[in-house]
Write an enzyme that holds these catalytic residues in place. Structure first.
Site, short mmCIF file in Angstrom:
data_model
loop_
_atom_site.label_atom_id
_atom_site.label_comp_id
_atom_site.label_asym_id
_atom_site.label_seq_id
_atom_site.Cartn_x
_atom_site.Cartn_y
_atom_site.Cartn_z
N ARG A 1 0.97 -1.10 0.03
CA ARG A 1 -0.08 -0.15 0.14
C ARG A 1 0.70 1.17 -0.11
O ARG A 1 1.78 1.43 0.90
CB ARG A 1 -1.07 0.06 1.39
CG ARG A 1 -1.68 1.39 1.31
CD ARG A 1 -2.56 1.31 2.53
NE ARG A 1 -3.78 0.89 2.18
CZ ARG A 1 -4.94 0.95 2.69
NH1 ARG A 1 -5.14 1.75 3.68
NH2 ARG A 1 -6.07 0.43 2.22
N HIS B 1 -7.64 0.69 -6.05
CA HIS B 1 -7.84 -0.35 -5.07
C HIS B 1 -8.64 -1.62 -5.27
O HIS B 1 -9.71 -1.57 -4.93
CB HIS B 1 -8.56 0.54 -3.81
CG HIS B 1 -8.44 0.16 -2.71
ND1 HIS B 1 -7.53 -0.88 -1.91
CD2 HIS B 1 -8.98 0.56 -1.31
CE1 HIS B 1 -7.84 -1.13 -0.73
NE2 HIS B 1 -8.75 -0.14 -0.56
N GLN C 1 -10.50 -3.77 -2.81
CA GLN C 1 -11.75 -3.08 -2.18
C GLN C 1 -12.89 -3.39 -3.33
O GLN C 1 -14.05 -3.82 -2.96
CB GLN C 1 -11.70 -1.76 -2.06
CG GLN C 1 -12.78 -0.96 -1.43
CD GLN C 1 -13.19 -1.22 -0.25
OE1 GLN C 1 -12.19 -1.11 0.56
NE2 GLN C 1 -14.44 -1.61 0.01
N1 NVA Z 1 -9.81 7.24 -1.16
C1 NVA Z 1 -9.38 6.75 0.11
C2 NVA Z 1 -9.77 5.39 0.12
C3 NVA Z 1 -9.22 4.88 1.51
C4 NVA Z 1 -9.78 3.33 1.59
C5 NVA Z 1 -8.03 6.83 0.29
O1 NVA Z 1 -7.24 6.59 -0.40
O2 NVA Z 1 -7.74 7.65 1.40
N1 CP Z 2 -11.05 0.22 2.85
C1 CP Z 2 -9.93 0.24 3.22
O1 CP Z 2 -9.04 0.06 2.33
O2 CP Z 2 -9.68 0.49 4.57
P1 CP Z 2 -8.21 0.53 5.26
O3 CP Z 2 -7.78 2.11 4.99
O4 CP Z 2 -8.62 0.82 6.68
O5 CP Z 2 -7.14 -0.56 4.91
#
Ligand code: NVA
Ligand code: CP
Length: 330
Positions: A108, A135, A138
């Site tokens: 990540r 992502h 997800q």
């Molecule tokens: N758009 C958000 C998704 C978090 C799961 C981010 O990148 O912070």
């Molecule tokens: N939805 C998601 O990716 O959650 P986290 O940021 O908690 O991993």
């Protein structure tokens, strides 16, 4: 058609054929049903997976850890403060080292190219746990949740993503909808629609032509009509916190409330959200901004807690779908 994903990386749904995504969803349904019966497999017995996190996480990290352990595997967690990656050692060298120790790498971070390079240099399957552009794990969880709660196939479904239509979740949904023949609407202000990555939009539309999907962007509330899913995400993604005031100005008219849910005309429309969500003032950030007169909630508490909302089923499904990805590829 037989599907074999062994050795494959999971960097974006755009790398997968619709039948391969179908395979992962079927496997996830199956693994979830088995867990409910108290059955755990040993598909990852003797396998080691490293989790690299340059951004924070609750769901993704826990999903990888629990999923791997439930299938007999081991995990090692490294965050940006506790490894040499990027500071004293290049991504290429890090990948080459990790590929000698581990059977799979989750990453990540920021740049999508990082997951591409990790896969290229490590020689083991790499899993995208979120980048600035995508992502994909997800979306698998979201599709699984839709299949559990909707009584029609994915290709008949319309998903309306509301808010920052140029963020990683919106792009991930464009890819997912394009691949699975679904109708995608990115509903948000023209300023953000105009800022969408043109190549991502073009590629999604190219795939959509083959699958019968429709990819649309609109600031017109009429586009909410007939939605099966209203999808939300925070208005400023990780790393964009400095943009909060300007995003609130742009996106306040797009806060999801009961009226917006009703405007779909679908009494059974689902509300989905990747989480974490600002839906009340119980978080430090929402409270701090609220004290300064700024409301950062992307959805009202009423909708978040309503019968339309299946966000915690969705969160649970992160684990079942991530398990499916690891079992299928390692
Ligand atoms: N758009 C958000 C998704 C978090 C799961 C981010 O990148 O912070
Ligand atoms: N939805 C998601 O990716 O959650 P986290 O940021 O908690 O991993």
């Amino acid at each position: 058609m037989s599907v074999n994903l062994k050795g494959r990386s999971f960097l974006t749904l755009m790398d997968f054929k619709p039948c391969e995504i179908r395979y992962l969803l079927d496997l996830a349904h199956d693994l979830k049903a088995k867990k409910r019966m108290g059955l755990h497999g040993q598909a990852l017995k003797g396998k080691n997976i490293v989790l690299l996190f340059e951004k924070t996480s609750t769901r993704t990290r826990c999903a990888f850890e629990v999923a791997a352990r439930e299938e007999g595997g081991n995990v090692t967690f490294l965050d940006s403060g506790s490894s040499q990656m990027g500071k004293k050692e290049s991504l290429e060298d890090t990948a080459k080292v990790l590929g000698r120790f581990f059977d799979g790498i989750e990453y990540r971070g920021y740049d999508q190219q990082a997951v591409v390079d990790l896969a290229k240099y490590s020689g083991v399957p790499v899993f995208n746990g979120l980048t600035d552009l995508d992502h994909p794990t997800q979306i698998l969880a979201d599709m699984l949740t839709m299949e559990e709660h909707l009584s029609k196939p994915l290709h008949e479904c319309k998903v309306v993503f509301v808010g920052d239509v140029r963020n990683n979740m919106s792009y991930a949904w464009m890819f997912g909808c394009a691949k699975m023949g679904m109708h995608f609407v990115g509903y948000g202000p023209d300023e953000l629609i105009n800022d969408i990555d043109k190549e991502i939009l073009m590629k999604s539309k190219e795939v959509a032509k083959e699958t019968g999907s429709v990819i649309e962007l609109s600031s017109n509330p009429e586009s909410l009509k007939g939605a099966d899913v209203i999808y939300s995400d925070i208005w400023a993604s990780m790393g964009e916190e400095n943009l909060i005031p300007e995003r609130v100005k742009l996106l306040s008219p797009y806060r999801i409330d009961k009226k917006m849910i009703e405007s779909t005309g679908n009494p059974n429309v689902l509300f989905l959200h990747c989480l974490p969500s600002f839906h009340d003032f119980e978080t430090k950030l929402a409270k701090e901004w609220h004290d300064k007169g700024i409301d950062i909630r992307e959805v009202t508490d009423e909708v978040f807690r309503s019968r339309h909302s299946v966000v915690f089923d969705e969160a649970e499904n992160r684990m079942h779908t991530i398990k499916a990805v690891m079992v299928a590829t390692i």
